[in-house]
Scaffold this motif. Structure first.
Motif, PDB file in Angstrom:
ATOM      1  N   HIS A 114      26.934   6.626  30.438  1.00  0.00           N
ATOM      2  CA  HIS A 114      27.652   7.858  30.768  1.00  0.00           C
ATOM      3  C   HIS A 114      27.402   8.255  32.220  1.00  0.00           C
ATOM      4  N   MET A 115      26.141   8.205  32.639  1.00  0.00           N
ATOM      5  CA  MET A 115      25.828   8.557  34.019  1.00  0.00           C
ATOM      6  C   MET A 115      26.502   7.601  34.992  1.00  0.00           C
ATOM      7  N   ARG A 116      26.493   6.304  34.692  1.00  0.00           N
ATOM      8  CA  ARG A 116      27.071   5.325  35.607  1.00  0.00           C
ATOM      9  C   ARG A 116      28.584   5.527  35.745  1.00  0.00           C
ATOM     10  N   THR A 117      29.260   5.673  34.611  1.00  0.00           N
ATOM     11  CA  THR A 117      30.729   5.800  34.659  1.00  0.00           C
ATOM     12  C   THR A 117      31.161   7.118  35.315  1.00  0.00           C
ATOM     13  N   HIS A 118      30.406   8.182  35.091  1.00  0.00           N
ATOM     14  CA  HIS A 118      30.821   9.469  35.650  1.00  0.00           C
ATOM     15  C   HIS A 118      30.429   9.613  37.115  1.00  0.00           C
ATOM     16  N   LEU A 119      29.322   8.993  37.530  1.00  0.00           N
ATOM     17  CA  LEU A 119      28.997   9.051  38.947  1.00  0.00           C
ATOM     18  C   LEU A 119      30.034   8.327  39.788  1.00  0.00           C
ATOM     19  N   ARG A 120      30.708   7.363  39.187  1.00  0.00           N
ATOM     20  CA  ARG A 120      31.788   6.694  39.904  1.00  0.00           C
ATOM     21  C   ARG A 120      32.978   7.628  40.149  1.00  0.00           C
ATOM     22  N   LYS A 121      33.040   8.720  39.376  1.00  0.00           N
ATOM     23  CA  LYS A 121      34.123   9.690  39.560  1.00  0.00           C
ATOM     24  C   LYS A 121      33.784  10.750  40.611  1.00  0.00           C
ATOM     25  N   THR A 122      32.578  10.655  41.177  1.00  0.00           N
ATOM     26  CA  THR A 122      32.144  11.680  42.119  1.00  0.00           C
ATOM     27  C   THR A 122      33.049  11.736  43.339  1.00  0.00           C
ATOM     28  N   GLN A 123      33.412  10.564  43.855  1.00  0.00           N
ATOM     29  CA  GLN A 123      34.251  10.536  45.050  1.00  0.00           C
ATOM     30  C   GLN A 123      35.611  11.182  44.773  1.00  0.00           C
ATOM     31  N   ALA A 132      35.077  14.924  44.569  1.00  0.00           N
ATOM     32  CA  ALA A 132      34.897  15.531  45.888  1.00  0.00           C
ATOM     33  C   ALA A 132      36.210  15.562  46.664  1.00  0.00           C
ATOM     34  N   GLU A 133      36.954  14.475  46.625  1.00  0.00           N
ATOM     35  CA  GLU A 133      38.219  14.434  47.362  1.00  0.00           C
ATOM     36  C   GLU A 133      39.214  15.462  46.831  1.00  0.00           C
ATOM     37  N   SER A 134      39.263  15.626  45.517  1.00  0.00           N
ATOM     38  CA  SER A 134      40.192  16.611  44.959  1.00  0.00           C
ATOM     39  C   SER A 134      39.810  18.022  45.398  1.00  0.00           C
ATOM     40  N   ASN A 135      38.502  18.306  45.474  1.00  0.00           N
ATOM     41  CA  ASN A 135      38.081  19.623  45.942  1.00  0.00           C
ATOM     42  C   ASN A 135      38.406  19.822  47.413  1.00  0.00           C
ATOM     43  N   PHE A 136      38.183  18.791  48.223  1.00  0.00           N
ATOM     44  CA  PHE A 136      38.531  18.905  49.645  1.00  0.00           C
ATOM     45  C   PHE A 136      40.041  19.083  49.823  1.00  0.00           C
ATOM     46  N   ASN A 186      32.912  18.524  58.291  1.00  0.00           N
ATOM     47  CA  ASN A 186      31.572  17.942  58.370  1.00  0.00           C
ATOM     48  C   ASN A 186      31.081  17.485  57.003  1.00  0.00           C
ATOM     49  N   THR A 187      31.331  18.303  56.000  1.00  0.00           N
ATOM     50  CA  THR A 187      30.856  17.940  54.665  1.00  0.00           C
ATOM     51  C   THR A 187      31.616  16.739  54.115  1.00  0.00           C
ATOM     52  N   GLU A 188      32.889  16.666  54.395  1.00  0.00           N
ATOM     53  CA  GLU A 188      33.657  15.521  53.934  1.00  0.00           C
ATOM     54  C   GLU A 188      33.171  14.237  54.600  1.00  0.00           C
ATOM     55  N   ASP A 189      32.855  14.320  55.880  1.00  0.00           N
ATOM     56  CA  ASP A 189      32.289  13.149  56.565  1.00  0.00           C
ATOM     57  C   ASP A 189      30.953  12.767  55.956  1.00  0.00           C
ATOM     58  N   TYR A 190      30.136  13.764  55.623  1.00  0.00           N
ATOM     59  CA  TYR A 190      28.839  13.498  55.027  1.00  0.00           C
ATOM     60  C   TYR A 190      28.993  12.816  53.666  1.00  0.00           C
ATOM     61  N   TYR A 233      27.537   9.029  52.759  1.00  0.00           N
ATOM     62  CA  TYR A 233      26.390   8.795  51.889  1.00  0.00           C
ATOM     63  C   TYR A 233      26.752   8.542  50.429  1.00  0.00           C
ATOM     64  N   LEU A 234      28.000   8.727  50.080  1.00  0.00           N
ATOM     65  CA  LEU A 234      28.371   8.463  48.693  1.00  0.00           C
ATOM     66  C   LEU A 234      28.219   6.985  48.328  1.00  0.00           C
ATOM     67  N   PRO A 235      28.552   6.017  49.186  1.00  0.00           N
ATOM     68  CA  PRO A 235      28.279   4.606  48.848  1.00  0.00           C
ATOM     69  C   PRO A 235      26.794   4.334  48.605  1.00  0.00           C
ATOM     70  N   THR A 236      25.931   5.031  49.379  1.00  0.00           N
ATOM     71  CA  THR A 236      24.484   4.868  49.151  1.00  0.00           C
ATOM     72  C   THR A 236      24.097   5.383  47.777  1.00  0.00           C
ATOM     73  N   LEU A 237      24.662   6.516  47.401  1.00  0.00           N
ATOM     74  CA  LEU A 237      24.388   7.052  46.063  1.00  0.00           C
ATOM     75  C   LEU A 237      24.822   6.070  44.987  1.00  0.00           C
ATOM     76  N   GLU A 238      25.977   5.484  45.150  1.00  0.00           N
ATOM     77  CA  GLU A 238      26.459   4.523  44.157  1.00  0.00           C
ATOM     78  C   GLU A 238      25.570   3.271  44.131  1.00  0.00           C
ATOM     79  N   GLU A 239      25.058   2.873  45.303  1.00  0.00           N
ATOM     80  CA  GLU A 239      24.161   1.703  45.335  1.00  0.00           C
ATOM     81  C   GLU A 239      22.857   2.002  44.609  1.00  0.00           C
TER      82      GLU A 239
END
Length: 842
Positions: A173-182, A185-189, A406-410, A414-420
């Motif tokens: 569950h954590m793995r599949t949902h963390l993949r939805k983080t991007q 975030a994009e939908s909120n931006f 700035n937050t979108e750039d951040y 770092y989101l690929p690092t989180l996924e790694e």
């Protein structure tokens, strides 16, 4: 990800993120309808964990049982104020964390003791102690114990498997949902930029609706003839028009009466002539029949009776009415002709025209005031247009654009690092769950081989290979359990302490808003500011603007203006106050002199004409005499019946001149009836009906004319005495209607600007996305379920070890066994093998 969460929290509390589009609002007033344009957003405003949510709730119940204490508001306040002293306040932390500390202590005890117990257990078995001796003593309840140990171990394995399943499900569950983080975030931006881009358009749209309002007001002002003049006309109409209609009906009655009298007079002359001709014709027939009856044939006894009957009936051949006795109508006709010399219908039409000209009069009287009102409305529109440049909503939103970038750039950096890192975590969780699964597999293989390979007839030293293999699998499972259970419990304790505290301190306090209440403590974040948000945004720290209020308002989808109390910067209600100008509009209508004069329903000539008609004498005609005369039959006897009777009697007479005379006179009577009687009857019927109608119309003519004049005078007086009042009332209503459009629009503007422009429900959604969805839903909930399942499985390893060691004795092949004699209950044990195997399988 900490800066990301911090950004969403700050941005959400300051009131400028977005979520689902708010529904359009409509407001209508007398055909004037406003509809606020909807805004569509991408981010969903709710998060559902799905079926696994039941497991998450189960873990929360466990945490609440372990940690039932309320949110430590005082401790958090001291920490935020940097007044927390661990040496003085440690007792409060211990009190709050006592449940978690106790569980962690038990876990540490498990971590320390299990390796020691495993070490001493292995040493003890190497010394042929603790069940290490390969000898099984025979017991009466051995079969029961073997089954009991097997069933118990199977049940424990099931419990362990459930815990492992929890671990696998939580990790997945954590793995599949963390993949939805991007995507989250994009939908909120995207939604945030949508808010920033649409808000100026929303403000302009709201203010531009004044054009529609003004157009509606102008349309009504241009249509003042119908709206105001028509309303005044309709108020007067029920009292005026019926009076005019009565006069018009009387004028029509005068004309119809003359026409009827002329027609009756003409028909009456014709009737007199017809009656005279009829009388002469009947007299001739009477004489001819009398002469014929002198024929000698009448002296014959058989015909004498018939002739006598005919002779006695000759007196009936005469007219029954003398129309010459009816008086002529020339005098009445002359009187009405004099009355009609005055064009009463034309006078009445002048009255109608004078009354119907009221709307045009109103229009001409209000030309100047309508021009002034239009100028006032145009000036109000100019000021409303300037308001859009002063409303601070757009300025407050635009301050956050650099934070968004700035937050979108951040996030993208770092989101690929989180996924790694999550891949490493997932791999570690997979190894841990597989390690537990391996232990369960050994236990299950031991149970399977031991149960299937067990032979009740075989002695302990002669057990089969399959059964012995089952025992070895059980001992291998025991060895793996001792080797790795402390490591598993270490992972459980660490994740339990972290996940449990985050759940209680962050997730739970966020959901029940205790966290907001702590942040709203006066002078907490800044010792000089009572309310931090108002001090930061307006430099007015005394304005009551709290984190909880902002979040709640955004959850209810209120506008940023109301949510952030922007009236402290720019009071929209004050700038939309045009009461003075609108009062001028009202006073202009009230002071406008809309005089409706010279409305004459009927002049003196018309009134005199009515009085002349009432004295014309048409009501004094002897209508009964006319109706009595014309209601009778023209002759004393029905000529057709009389002719038929003559034919019958002639048929009883012998052939001769008498019979032929009777036949001839009978035919003459029929001809007279056709030529004289039928036209005369029609004329009499016409006269009768006409005179009856005239009698009904002209009965009480003087009273009728007096009533008509009375109602006419009443209507004229009503116009004279009430027209001004009615005009003032309707003018006030008309002005109220025009002002109602403006007031309705201004009221809608206040609601739209304060509650609908930049509706900040997306703020709560973005904040929920960061805390409730990402932190709690994607990370904390599955992490807590992971340690819950892993801890459950690890704890059950302890009884599994005990039952596995006990059960292995019943499956493994022994080096020695007890020997029994059939005749004795028991005999001392003798060694049947001198070699003792001291090896044991871990």
């Amino acid at each position: 990800m900490a800066p990301v969460l911090g950004f969403f929290l700050l941005l959400g509390l300051c009131g400028d993120t977005v979520s689902d589009g708010s529904p359009p609002s409509t407001n209508s007033f007398d055909g004037l309808e406003f509809e606020f344009p909807p805004t569509n957003y991408e981010t969903e405003d709710s998060y559902e964990a799905g079926p696994i949510g039941i497991l998450f709730q189960m873990v929360r119940i466990f945490l609440h049982t372990v940690q039932p204490h309320a949110f430590p508001e005082d401790i958090i306040r001291k920490i935020l104020q940097k007044k927390f002293d661990l040496s003085k306040d440690y007792d409060k932390i211990i009190y709050y964390e006592i449940g978690i500390i106790t569980c962690a202590a038990l876990g540490l005890l498990f971590i320390i003791l299990m390796p020691l117990v495993g070490f001493f257990f292995s040493v003890c078995r190497c010394c042929n102690k603790c069940g290490g001796e390969m000898h099984q003593r025979q017991k009466k309840n051995g079969t029961f114990l073997r089954k009991y140990f097997a069933v118990s171990l199977l049940v424990i394995c099931i419990f362990i498997s459930v815990g492992i399943t929890y671990g696998f499900v939580a990790s997945h569950h954590m793995r599949t949902h963390l993949r939805k983080t991007q995507k989250l975030a994009e939908s909120n931006f995207n939604d945030l930029r949508t808010l920033l881009n649409t808000t100026p358009g929303q403000i302009d749209y709201v203010l531009d609706q004044y054009t529609i309002t003004k157009a509606k007001a102008f349309s009504d002002l241009d249509n003042v003839k119908l709206l105001l003049g028509g309303s005044i006309y309709e108020k007067l109409r029920p009292r005026v028009v019926p009076a005019l209609d009565n006069v018009k009906a009387m004028a029509d009655a005068i004309r119809e009466t003359k026409e009827a009298l002329v027609m009756v007079n003409s028909v009456l002359m014709d009737m007199k002539q017809s009656s005279a001709h009829l009388s002469a014709n009947l007299s001739d027939i009477q004489k001819d029949l009398a002469q014929s009856l002198k024929d000698p044939a009448c002296r014959v006894p058989s015909a004498a009776t018939t002739c006598d009957h005919i002779n006695s009936s000759l007196s009936y051949l005469d007219v029954s009415v003398d129309f010459s006795q009816l008086p002529p109508l020339d005098k009445q006709i002359a009187n009405i002709t004099d009355v009609l010399q005055t064009n009463l219908s034309g006078l009445i039409q002048e009255g109608y025209r004078s009354f119907n000209d009221i709307p045009e009069t109103v229009e001409s009287k209000t030309t100047n005031v309508i021009s002034d009102i239009k100028r006032t409305l145009n000036s109000i529109g100019s000021e409303i247009t300037n308001i859009s440049k002063k409303i601070p909503v757009q300025d407050k939103l635009s301050n956050f654009i650099h934070y968004i970038n700035n937050t979108e750039d951040y996030v993208h950096r770092y989101l690929p690092t989180l996924e790694e890192y999550d891949s490493y975590r997932w791999l570690g969780c997979l190894v841990v769950c597989c390690l537990l699964t391996l232990m369960v597999i050994f236990y299950c293989l031991g149970l399977l081989c031991g149960t299937l390979g067990y032979d009740r007839k075989a002695t302990p030293t002669r057990r089969g290979c399959v059964s012995n293999t089952g025992g070895i699998f059980l001992m291998v499972g025991v060895g793996f359990s001792f080797l790795f259970c402390w490591l598993l419990m270490t992972i459980v304790v660490l994740t339990f302490v972290v996940g449990g505290n985050v759940e209680k301190l962050v997730c739970e306090s966020y959901q029940n808003k205790k966290l907001f209440q702590v942040l709203d403590t006066p002078y907490l974040l800044n010792e000089n500011w009572k309310y931090y948000l108002s001090g930061m945004m307006f430099d007015k720290p005394d304005v009551n603007l709290t984190f909880e209020q902002v979040y709640s308002d955004c959850t209810e989808n209120k506008g940023i203006y109301a949510t952030l109390r922007l009236e402290n910067i720019y009071n929209i209600s004050k700038h939309l106050n045009f009461q003075e100008r609108m009062g001028n509009i009202n006073s202009n209508f009230e002071t406008t002199d809309i005089r409706i004069e010279n409305v004459v329903l009927l002049d003196e000539a018309g009134r005199k004409n009515l009085m002349d008609f009432s004295s014309s004498g048409v009501d004094r005609i002897d209508y009964n005499a006319f109706m009595n005369a014309t209601s009778k039959h023209p002759t004393k006897v029905n000529l057709l019946s009389f002719a038929a009777d003559l034919d019958i009697k002639a048929n009883h007479l012998p052939q001769g001149d008498l019979k032929q005379s009777l036949k001839r006179n009978a035919q003459t009577l029929r001809t007279i009836h056709r030529i004289r009687i039928i036209p005369l009857e029609k004329s009499m019927t016409t006269v009768y009906q006409t005179m009856r109608g005239l009698q009904y119309k002209n009965s009480g003519l003087g009273v009728k004319v007096a009533n008509v004049i009375f109602f006419l005078n009443t209507a004229q007086d009503f116009l004279k005495n009430h027209t001004s009042m009615i005009t003032a009332e309707e003018s006030k209503k008309f002005a109220t209607m025009i002002l109602g459009y403006i007031e309705h629009y201004l009221q809608w503007v206040r609601i739209a600007i304060t509650e609908q422009v930049a509706a900040c429900k997306p703020v709560a959604t973005a904040l929920d996305s960061a805390v409730d969805v990402f932190l709690c839903g994607y990370i904390v909930d599955p992490m807590n379920l992971f340690w819950f399942g892993l801890g459950k499985a690890t704890v059950f390893l302890l009884p599994a070890i005990i039952f596995a060691v006990k059960l292995a004795k019943y499956y493994r092949r022994m080096d020695s066994e007890d020997v029994y004699d059939d005749g004795l209950e028991t005999i001392p044990m003798e060694k049947v093998a001198v070699t003792h195997h001291t090896n044991w399988v871990a």
